[in-house]
Design a protein around this motif. Structure first.
Motif, PDB file in Angstrom:
ATOM      1  N   ILE A  35       0.804  -1.211   0.000  1.00 44.12           N
ATOM      2  CA  ILE A  35       0.000   0.000   0.000  1.00 44.12           C
ATOM      3  C   ILE A  35       0.839   1.265   0.000  1.00 44.12           C
ATOM      4  N   ILE A  36       2.020   1.242   0.570  1.00 45.66           N
ATOM      5  CA  ILE A  36       2.770   2.493   0.629  1.00 45.66           C
ATOM      6  C   ILE A  36       3.541   2.731  -0.665  1.00 45.66           C
ATOM      7  N   THR A  37       4.191   1.713  -1.197  1.00 45.59           N
ATOM      8  CA  THR A  37       5.029   1.963  -2.359  1.00 45.59           C
ATOM      9  C   THR A  37       4.753   1.063  -3.551  1.00 45.59           C
ATOM     10  N   ASN A  38       3.846   0.105  -3.407  1.00 49.36           N
ATOM     11  CA  ASN A  38       3.637  -0.880  -4.476  1.00 49.36           C
ATOM     12  C   ASN A  38       4.939  -1.547  -4.896  1.00 49.36           C
ATOM     13  N   GLY A  39       5.868  -1.671  -3.976  1.00 51.67           N
ATOM     14  CA  GLY A  39       7.094  -2.377  -4.302  1.00 51.67           C
ATOM     15  C   GLY A  39       8.203  -1.488  -4.836  1.00 51.67           C
ATOM     16  N   GLY A  40       7.860  -0.268  -5.262  1.00 51.88           N
ATOM     17  CA  GLY A  40       8.906   0.589  -5.805  1.00 51.88           C
ATOM     18  C   GLY A  40       9.630   1.340  -4.722  1.00 51.88           C
ATOM     19  N   PRO A  41      10.495   2.298  -5.013  1.00 53.77           N
ATOM     20  CA  PRO A  41      10.991   2.567  -6.335  1.00 53.77           C
ATOM     21  C   PRO A  41      12.036   1.542  -6.747  1.00 53.77           C
TER      22      PRO A  41
END
Lengths: 307, 431, 286
Positions: A248-254
């Motif tokens: 939810i915070i970064t979708n796995g990125g950057p």
């Protein structure tokens, strides 16, 4: 019905058997559910991991033996992800432990309003993980976030910083969000453990001239050891499997920098449609989790025996 | 016997509980179809809902339940939704990059025999390309979109620039002037997050330099000189402070937000950004946005490239296991019908090529205030739309390339290294 | 200790609590005030720490969906309802069948008792991700996807072992003498369980029920994969879907977040006495 030669003994045996039968009836529903929802799936996952299994309708599954495991182990992304997940686990659990211990001590010394403090601790812990994530995602927002606003008003930064786009900062920010969420758990466990510690040992040491730090280190800490280890085990095993908050915070990125091992499994199993690889990954994760837990538990029960 | 009581009680409770949640409502004479589409670009949910209600009024025995999701969630929802029987959705929006994967997985229904010759001839050939594989058609075209180059007229004026740039190099010069004059801090904003959006922007730039994704034999070519030049150039604009640093985490919605808040002079985006820029309730720059042909690189122009953009079209497909293909097809036909498309042309230009000719063209341009501007822009830009690779492993391949671009832009790897690693991944995926 | 030193110490400790309280409350208060703001205010730079024009519109959008501008608030209330239904069902089932098993495991010596205990402990260690593929495949074959029942069943995988473990710890605290006395009076096992152990262990049961509810409410991964339509979507999934949409409705997301956080937070605060005992009990054997 007829009185037998040793009525007492006969009834004792029968009671035991009766007990056992009742026990089985009581346990059976739960056992069935757990076997069905845990044991069977884990075996299925294990079996599936030996197949090439693309998602889709009427897709053919071909047996590949250890092929999936080899692919996973040979992939650099896998090891990087394990490394990242371990970093997350060690740092967040470490911080939770330190903060938790500090706050537990603080509450234990009963300053004004300690009851309110203890009550407030429940709030971050009770907030659902996704809400926690959404909240912090907004706080870290590059254009309008509170973090940027605060730092700017304090004069610490000149421009708004896109925090979640900085590869090295992003993981640490997720750790911060997780620590905020989980630290109360550790704090409350340790505080209740502190409350049950006998005071005489420390008082005696104080009379003997030991200062606060010495008392803490040599007496209090060892007595807290079981509670600390319990909190450590629970948090470590949970932190290793983290997914929700990274999603939810970064979708796995950057740049994939916040992809954890569970997230990687999700990608493979659902986004890329490779169920065989997903199964292999998830099986590896459970082996890893259980091993970690067993090691910890061994560690937990040994010192108790030596006392 | 007490034990038996207990067990019966428990079993009853369980049955009650499960029954309560698993209850099916009484059988309905009407058919309900579920449609999934994106809440991003194209028509807004309220408008699609309106169309659905109109359809229901004309077809009282069909009920349409629409579901809207952000674009990035749709792919995975389709995969998991298709696992249900009946499938969670009867029709879904298919982005132009998904048919290869989904047809291979057997998700999309072959509708070749349902297409009438009117439809075939009437709609743009390019729109059929998106849903045709091996001569069979798997969907109904819906939204034809390309990325446009939009700029803020007022800002250029304030900076004393007469005309928008024709090449990316010119863009840099203009951006420098704009920045120097203090008109806006970061003149350009892009969509470079670790999502599909970054591949769209990359496509525009890559082909504008004369590069391609795959070479003639199907091997990755994006890591050759041309590709590396593009990526290096992109990073340079970030380092020079000309591209907004938040580009690295801005999806197309965020790009639009920045552009209409007056925080960028140049923004590459889908059509929806233009109409939003003129929406007084949201935009600070009403009337200031304008289109220009997408620039190309000087090297590309020298090689004969006249324009470059990326095809971001989408279509609707019937899910292969849907129990109601006929009703669903009716709805999809209605969605794509000329009448509906004309009415909502401000948000989404029609897929019928006849609308762009002769009298119909004039009517189209007059349909809404902005059409007079958007229609010519579309006609000018669409012919140069490039496709992303039509391979079944595109989802994973794209992820690898997204990662590479992110790594290069954040300085973790050099552009060459990042692209080479991604190319290596594409090769293993192709096997 | 000299009196003024004592006051100083007290003061010092109190001052230490302030940053801790700030750390705890700032984020959550920001969430709350954001939910009371309009989108325009939220985008203000520098941020308005307290909204100048507070409004309940975001909450109204969720509860009176027909007026809502964007689609997510309209359906959020349904997701909340789903969460309530599913978490309640999971809690009920776990308490019902879990309490029986817990009692048997700690009080009745029978042949596989130890093995079953270890098995339950082990199943707590298995991560969700390892179970999801088979559950997903079976659920799709049985046509259970997008129905609440699939989540209820899937949640059993972590909720039931957890509940059994917690209740086992609580049952252990019931004095054996009580049970022995009842036995002498002629009660059989089930009677003891029903009339002696359960009443005494009620605080433990409440604690377990609360924890199980929170656990089920919080779950996201299974809900994400198994539900995508309104029939079964839960609150966490709905919140995640706020992101990435046409016009990111931040204020709506914050309001949804507050609503999704209210049940667990309120439960936790009301039953705070049981929270800590529950944490320790749940952790002790784990």
């Amino acid at each position: 019905m007829a009185a037998s030669t040793s009525p007492l003994r006969k009834r004792h045996l029968s009671l035991r058997q009766q007990d056992a039968r009742i026990a089985w009836m009581l346990v059976l529903p739960s056992l069935v559910v757990i076997l069905g929802v845990t044991l069977w799936p884990i075996l299925y996952t294990f079996a599936l991991s030996f197949y090439h299994a693309p998602t889709g309708i009427n897709q053919v599954r071909t047996f590949v033996g250890f092929g999936n495991y080899l692919t996973v182990i040979r992939d650099r992304t896998f090891w990087e992800t394990i490394g990242r997940t371990m970093y997350f686990t060690v740092v967040s659990v470490g911080l939770e432990l330190m903060l938790g211990l500090g706050i537990a001590q603080l509450i234990h010394s009963k300053p004004w309003g300690w009851r309110f403090l203890r009550l407030s601790l429940i709030i971050p812990w009770a907030v659902p993980t996704i809400v926690n994530g959404a909240m912090w995602r907004w706080i870290y927002s590059a254009d309008f976030g509170a973090l940027n606003g605060l730092l700017m008003q304090l004069g610490l930064i000149k421009h708004y910083v896109p925090w979640l786009s900085l590869p090295n900062a992003a993981m640490n920010l997720i750790i911060l969000a997780d620590v905020w969420h989980m630290m109360p758990f550790v704090a409350l466990i340790l505080q209740s453990a502190l409350a049950t510690l006998p005071e005489e040992l420390e008082e005696a040491a104080a009379v003997d001239g030991a200062n606060a730090l010495q008392r803490f280190w040599s007496i209090r800490l060892p007595m807290l050891r079981p509670a600390i280890l319990i909190a450590l085990i629970v948090r470590t095993v949970d932190a290793f499997r983290v997914f929700d908050i990274a999603y939810i915070i970064t979708n796995g990125g950057p740049a994939f920098r916040t992809v954890t091992i569970t997230y990687l499994t999700y990608f493979n199993a659902f986004a890329y449609g490779k169920q065989g690889i997903g199964a292999a990954l998830s099986f590896l994760i459970s082996v890893f989790s259980i091993t970690m837990a067993v090691i910890f538990i061994r560690f937990l029960y040994r010192p108790e025996e030596t006392q | 016997m007490r034990a038996l009581h207990k067990i019966v009680l428990i079993a009853l409770t369980l049955v009650l509980v499960m029954g309560a949640w698993g209850c099916k409502p009484a059988a309905n004479p009407t058919v309900t179809i579920h449609v999934l589409t994106m809440d991003q670009a194209g028509l807004k949910p309220a408008e699609i809902d309106q169309i659905a209600r109109e359809f229901e009024a004309k077809n009282p025995d069909i009920k349409v339940v629409m579901e809207y999701l952000g674009y990035d969630y749709i792919h995975d929802k389709i995969t998991t939704g298709m696992a249900a029987k009946p499938p969670a959705y009867d029709a879904v929006m298919i982005d132009v990059i998904w048919p290869d994967e989904f047809i291979k997985a057997g998700y999309m229904l072959d509708v070749t025999d349902r297409i009438t010759s009117d439809m075939k001839a009437g709609m743009f050939p390019a729109s059929w390309n998106g849903v045709t594989r091996n001569g069979r058609i798997y969907g109904m075209p819906w939204l034809m979109d390309v990325k446009y180059f939009m700029y803020n007229k007022d800002m250029l004026q304030r900076a004393g620039i007469a005309a928008p740039p024709k090449t990316w190099e010119e863009l840099i010069d203009q951006a420098k002037i704009i920045k120097q004059k203090g008109v806006v801090e970061f003149p350009i904003i892009w969509s470079w997050p670790q999502k599909e959006g970054v591949i769209c922007d990359f496509t525009v730039l890559l082909y504008g330099n004369g590069g391609t994704f795959l070479d003639a034999s199907g091997k990755p070519a994006f890591n050759n000189d041309k590709g590396v030049q593009v990526l290096t150039w992109t990073k340079q604009t970030l380092d020079d402070g000309l591209s907004n640093p938040s580009s690295v985490s801005s999806d197309e919605n965020a790009v639009r937000d920045a552009f209409i808040a007056g925080k960028a002079a140049f923004a590459v985006n889908w059509l929806f950004q233009f109409s939003d820029s003129n929406d007084a309730s949201k935009s600070q720059i009403v009337g200031q946005a304008a289109f220009a042909p997408m620039p190309v690189f000087a090297a590309g122009a020298a090689a004969g490239i006249q324009g470059s953009s990326v095809d971001g079209s989408s279509s609707f497909a019937i899910m292969a296991t849907s129990p109601y293909p006929d009703q669903t097809w009716k709805f999809l036909t209605y969605l794509a019908s000329n009448d509906v498309q004309m009415r909502y042309s401000a948000e989404m230009l029609p897929v019928w090529q006849d609308d762009f000719k002769g009298e119909a063209l004039a009517k189209l341009e007059g349909a809404t205030p902005t059409n007079a501007i958007t229609v010519p822009a579309f006609l000018a830009q669409f012919p140069y739309a490039n496709e992303r690779p039509t391979v079944s492993y595109y989802n994973e391949a794209s992820a690898a390339l997204q990662l590479a671009i992110q790594e290069a832009l954040t300085g973790v790897k050099s552009p060459k290294q990042a692209l080479d690693d991604a190319a290596a991944k594409w090769v293993t995926l192709a096997q | 200790m000299i009196p003024y030193r004592r006051i100083l110490r007290k003061l010092g400790l109190f001052l230490l609590t302030l940053p801790v309280l700030a750390f705890i409350f700032f984020p959550i208060l920001w969430l709350f005030t954001a939910s009371l703001s309009t989108q325009v205010e939220l985008f203000a730079i520098p941020p308005h720490w307290l909204p100048q024009h507070p409004t309940f519109q975001n909450y109204l959008d969720i509860f009176f969906p027909s007026q809502a501008a964007s689609t997510v608030p309209r359906t959020f209330a349904i997701a909340l309802l789903n969460s309530i239904k599913i978490a309640s069902a999971v809690t009920l089932i776990c308490i019902l069948i879990g309490s029986l098993a817990a009692y048997a495991l700690v009080r009745i010596p029978f042949r596989f008792n130890r093995a079953i205990q270890i098995g339950i402990l082990g199943s707590r260690m298995i991560p969700e991700v390892s179970l999801i593929l088979p559950l997903f495949i079976v659920a799709s074959t049985l046509q259970l996807i997008n129905k609440p029942i699939v989540l209820i069943i899937a949640y059993m995988s972590f909720a039931l072992p957890y509940a059994i473990w917690m209740m086992a710890a609580f049952f252990q605290t019931v004095p054996v003498e009580l049970e022995d006395a009842a036995r002498i009076d002629g009660c059989n096992r089930l009677g003891i369980l029903r009339w002696i152990v359960m009443p005494v262990a009620v605080p433990g049961l409440i604690s377990t029920a609360m924890f199980t509810f929170l656990l089920a409410w919080d779950e996201f991964f299974y809900a994400l994969i198994f539900t995508s339509t309104l029939a079964a979507k839960t609150a966490p999934v709905a919140i995640a879907e706020f992101i990435g949409r046409y016009a990111v409705n931040i204020t709506g997301m914050m309001a949804g977040g507050v609503l999704a956080a209210l049940p667990p937070v309120i439960l936790g605060l009301i039953f705070q006495r049981y929270v800590v005992s529950g944490m320790t009990a749940g952790a002790v054997k784990g």
